[in-house]
Enzyme design. Structure first.
Site, PDB file in Angstrom:
ATOM      1  N   GLU A  23       0.843  -1.189   0.000  1.00  8.56           N
ATOM      2  CA  GLU A  23       0.000   0.000   0.000  1.00  8.56           C
ATOM      3  C   GLU A  23       0.884   1.248   0.000  1.00  8.56           C
ATOM      4  O   GLU A  23       1.777   1.364   0.849  1.00  8.56           O
ATOM      5  CB  GLU A  23      -0.886   0.024   1.248  1.00  8.56           C
ATOM      6  N   LEU A  75      -5.751  -2.315  -0.884  1.00  7.12           N
ATOM      7  CA  LEU A  75      -5.600  -2.260   0.572  1.00  7.12           C
ATOM      8  C   LEU A  75      -6.095  -3.566   1.194  1.00  7.12           C
ATOM      9  O   LEU A  75      -7.229  -3.660   1.648  1.00  7.12           O
ATOM     10  CB  LEU A  75      -6.389  -1.057   1.102  1.00  7.12           C
ATOM     11  N   GLU A 126      -4.009  -6.732   3.334  1.00  4.26           N
ATOM     12  CA  GLU A 126      -2.726  -7.357   3.688  1.00  4.26           C
ATOM     13  C   GLU A 126      -2.680  -8.826   3.288  1.00  4.26           C
ATOM     14  O   GLU A 126      -1.624  -9.340   2.894  1.00  4.26           O
ATOM     15  CB  GLU A 126      -2.453  -7.192   5.191  1.00  4.26           C
ATOM     16  N   GLN A 180       2.252  -2.009   5.875  1.00  7.81           N
ATOM     17  CA  GLN A 180       2.442  -0.606   6.262  1.00  7.81           C
ATOM     18  C   GLN A 180       2.691  -0.423   7.759  1.00  7.81           C
ATOM     19  O   GLN A 180       3.487   0.415   8.153  1.00  7.81           O
ATOM     20  CB  GLN A 180       1.202   0.172   5.828  1.00  7.81           C
ATOM     21  N   HIS A 236      -0.365   2.459  15.352  1.00  3.80           N
ATOM     22  CA  HIS A 236       0.875   2.875  14.702  1.00  3.80           C
ATOM     23  C   HIS A 236       2.074   2.648  15.610  1.00  3.80           C
ATOM     24  O   HIS A 236       3.181   3.072  15.298  1.00  3.80           O
ATOM     25  CB  HIS A 236       0.763   4.340  14.270  1.00  3.80           C
TER      26      HIS A 236
END
Ligand SMILES: Cc1ncc(C[n+]2csc(CCOP(=O)(O)OP(=O)(O)O)c2C)c(N)n1
Length: 830
Positions: free
Chosen positions: A515, A544, A546, A568, A617
């Site tokens: 991505e 998008l 995985e 990502q 994240h």
């Protein structure tokens, strides 16, 4: 029907009764002629397929027999699905196949096909509509090879049935069927002589038959099939443009055997319940998504629909509705117990996929006989009437009716064949009973993840020699006149970027995708400029998903490419883990290295992104990767480790087919300083090719930093823990405490020898683990110390068992420098 459930005895008895009741045909038909008026399938070929179906059926019966005295370990059979023989007959022996576990008849046919030469091609005019170039059916390419032939691989050789012509009953069983039966029986008894998995699982697979083993995780092979389709088509384009020579197909590639022909199509089969699985929907979606963009993916999905997933019914009409509604995937349907129709439709579907290089699904209706598996008591969830209705649709009996009705054989002759085949299958079953089983741990794991570190280091040296020698000019040009060693010190992100570019230069079969990696160059700029330098065919954005990203990598690796997919964020690897664990990591194990999926999965992850993102994240969970047998996990902490470690991973993937996860600490991507603002201590120069050999970092070797006397305490850490520990060590040095900081660099396999040596040197170990206390890396380090008999002191500083919260609260759950310093002091105070 003799009892409520269909036992092997019932099935056998019922088949005999059916055949005994068939009227003798009024006249015999020449087996060289089509078996009915509306097909090209000859009587001889139909007889041949009957043999394959009967072999498959007898294998199911033998499986139950072996189980009855504890010598068989697998009873999921193909009974009721033997119509898949027609699908195999519609394909070429060189079309890679990833098969459903009910593919006994397909497997037999494939074995026989591979045993004999391809049929002569038919002139264009004789080809049916499906094979003709479509005029207005989307952006279809010209037939590159001009062969046009794609279908009816079997219709053209009517006089040479596998079993030979002559009296039906007297035809010997084709040696290829007997060998296929031996393969399957060896799988059932877990014989170490089984040709693909060597007793590690009962699978359909053989490299020489282009049958890729699949796992028992339903539908997990479908994303891989799509990836194979993509790669097959890409390699075909290189071939037609004369550039394939430059691609060392197979050198770093997935299959030990020669690569698949350029006009091959990929076939993958699965059950009806499986169409609902996330992996299946991902695969259909990805095939359709690419088709929508104009990219060609020649995959034939085959859904063998028996109406049940163990005990759960597929709602009436659901399978057709869902398969018909897959955008970009053409729908074909046939009745699997009607050999002629199944053959005709499968032929049409295969021809369409081959001709147009586009995805299609063949919806093959089947029945399930004898329950889901040996121990399944069907009466708990099906009525006797329903079970009996399935028996009425027995495809083996259907083929017998076809042959007798056409005058190709009598019921008596077919029964004689059925018995002859049964006798032979039993004989082989008895033979394989005595074969050796896997007998030692070392034998079991031998093919899991072969490691040849000397060859890997030689491959790095060769790459260096090419980059410094014949490839130097191209390299300079690719880097815009300034190779990275001349651009001054780099960050971790810049260093990975440069190493990726060097990898692309040295491995023509390497592709980088994921991505946002293409046009944007990655959300952190790690792949910046690669697309411009190497083109959109080798550096591309994916959809998008995985699961699909990894599936593309798995298929591409198997087809001979060197895939470098990017995930990502580590948090988003978790919803696709099975593709790494169940698919990638098992391939060599279940094929004894006959197939491999070299792959370097780049994953941005770990925590400490100051003020950004919260858990998703800053995910710091690697436990699920660390326990995958054979997986290599690299975590570079500093720029001048990142490049050599990436080179090692690429070389290991190419040389040994390794599956590597390259876990990049996001928080260090752009870090420049270590001790003080502006010190530039976390930047590093990129090594010129001449220094690559000397700077090679083998898998499983740590880096050790000595701080102060380095005599008092050993800190064992990795990733973000490295700069934190170095700063803590500097503070400790001011207090007169000497520290050695060990950067593991590899979380799997752990650098155990380095860890033990450095721990023993001080007798005091502080494990600094930025992952969590439970299931974190530190557990493995401490366990390694214990296993090695380490008797010194040891403590752990680890992340709290929590998800990482948003904002400053993150500091409460993450390891801090203060905690490290304090941990060392506590250790010394003991
Ligand atoms: C991902 C996954 N979940 C559950 C199972 C357990 N399981 C094995 S076979 C099966 C049913 C599959 O049904 P279907 O796809 O219709 O194939 P069939 O066995 O009917 O041919 C299930 C649930 C599995 N193998 N894989």
């Amino acid at each position: 029907m003799l009892s409520d459930v269909t036992t092997p005895q019932d099935l056998d008895d019922r088949f005999r009764e059916t055949l005994a009741a068939l009227a003798t045909p009024p006249q015999r038909r020449d087996p060289a002629r089509p078996v009915t008026d509306d097909t090209t399938l000859t009587g001889a070929r139909a007889l041949d397929l009957f043999d394959a179906q009967a072999t498959s059926r007898q294998l199911d019966l033998a499986g139950r027999w072996l189980r009855s005295f504890g010598e068989g370990f697998y009873t999921i059979g193909s009974a009721g699905h033997e119509g898949n023989a027609a699908v195999a007959a519609a394909l070429r022996a060189t079309d890679p196949a990833l098969l459903h576990y009910r593919s006994g008849a397909f497997y037999c046919v494939r074995a026989a096909q591979a045993d004999r030469p391809a049929p002569p091609e038919r002139p264009e005019a004789e080809r049916p509509e499906a094979e003709q170039p479509a005029a207005a059916d989307g952006p279809v390419e010209a037939d590159p090879a001009g062969t046009g032939d794609d279908s009816r691989p079997d219709a053209a050789d009517p006089d040479e049935p596998t079993g030979g012509a002559g009296s039906v009953a007297a035809r010997p069983l084709a040696p290829a069927y007997a060998e296929a039966a031996r393969d399957v029986l060896r799988g059932m008894v877990a014989s170490s002589l089984e040709p693909v998995a060597g007793g590690r699982h009962k699978v359909f697979g053989r490299a020489d038959l282009a049958v890729v083993p699949t796992t028992s995780t339903i539908a997990s092979h479908l994303p891989r099939a799509v990836g194979m389709g993509l790669a097959v088509e890409r390699l075909r384009r290189l071939e037609t443009s004369g550039r394939r020579d430059g691609v060392r197909v197979g050198s770093g590639g997935g299959a030990a055997q020669a690569s698949w022909p350029p006009d091959a199509i990929v076939v993958c089969s699965f059950g009806d319940a499986s169409v609902n699985h996330a992996s299946a929907t991902a695969a259909f979606n990805t095939a359709g998504w690419y088709d929508h963009t104009g990219l060609r993916i020649p995959v034939l999905f085959v859904c063998e629909d028996n109406g049940l997933g163990i005990s759960v019914r597929s709602p009436r009409g659901w399978v057709e509705t869902t398969l018909r509604s897959k955008p970009g995937v053409r729908y074909f349907a046939a009745d699997g117990d009607d050999l002629v129709r199944a053959y005709e439709v499968a032929t049409e579907a295969a021809a369409w996929v081959r001709r147009h290089r586009r995805p299609a699904v063949l919806h093959l209706s089947t029945v399930r006989l004898m329950g889901h598996a040996g121990a399944d008591a069907e009466t708990a969830y099906r009525s006797a009437g329903e079970i009996a209705a399935d028996l009425d649709r027995d495809p083996l009996a259907g083929t017998a009716r076809l042959l007798v009705g056409a005058g190709v054989a009598t019921g008596e002759e077919l029964l004689a064949r059925y018995d002859e085949i049964g006798w032979q299958v039993r004989r082989i079953a008895e033979e394989v009973l005595d074969e050796p089983k896997l007998s030692a741990p070392a034998e079991v794991v031998a093919p899991l993840a072969p490691r040849r570190p000397v060859r890997v280091s030689r491959a790095v040296a060769d790459a260096a020699a090419r980059a410094a020698g014949p490839g130097a000019a191209a390299r300079t040009e690719a880097f815009g006149g300034r190779p990275p060693e001349l651009t001054g010190p780099l960050t971790l992100a810049q260093s990975i970027n440069a190493a990726l570019a060097d990898g692309m230069l040295d491995h023509p079969q390497m592709a980088v995708f994921g991505e946002d990696v293409g046009v944007k160059g990655g959300v952190y700029g790690v792949t910046k400029g690669l697309r411009d330098r190497f083109g959109a065919a080798r550096v591309f954005d994916t959809l998008l998903d995985e699961t699909s990203i990894l599936g593309l990598g798995l298929g591409a690796g198997l087809a001979g490419m060197l895939p470098v997919p990017e995930i990502q964020y580590l948090a988003y690897l978790h919803n696709a883990e099975d593709q790494v664990r169940g698919e990638a990591a098992t391939m060599q194990f279940f094929s004894q290295g006959a197939f491999r999926n070299p792959m370097v999965v780049r994953v941005a992850g770990l925590a400490y992104q100051e003020g950004f993102g919260g858990h998703f994240h800053n995910d710091n969970s690697v436990a699920v990767l660390r326990d995958v047998p054979g997986l290599v996990i690299a975590v570079p902490a500093r720029p001048d480790d990142a490049a050599p470690m990436l080179r090692t991973c690429l070389a290991s993937a190419a040389v040994d087919g390794s599956v590597c996860v390259f876990l990049e600490p996001i928080a260090l991507y752009h870090t420049r300083d270590l001790y003080a603002d502006g010190d530039g201590e976390w930047l590093a120069h990129y090594a010129e090719p001449g220094a690559w050999t000397g700077g090679h970092v083998p898998i499983g070797r740590a880096r050790v930093y000595g701080v102060g006397s380095a005599e008092d305490v050993t800190i064992i850490t990795f990733g973000n823990g490295v700069p934190m520990s170095l700063r803590a060590a500097a503070t400790l040095a001011d207090e007169g405490i000497g520290t050695r900081v060990v950067d593991l660099r590899w979380l799997s396999p752990l650098p155990v020898a380095d860890v033990i040596r450095e721990a023993a040197a001080t007798g005091r170990v502080l494990v600094v683990d930025e992952t969590r206390r439970s299931g974190g890396v530190g557990e493995g380090v401490i366990a390694a110390l214990v296993d090695a008999g380490y008797v010194g002191a040891a403590r752990r500083v680890a992340g709290v068992d929590s998800f990482v919260p948003l904002g400053p609260a993150a500091r409460h759950v993450l390891v801090s420098e203060e905690a490290i310093t304090q941990g060392a002091r506590t250790l010394l105070a003991r």
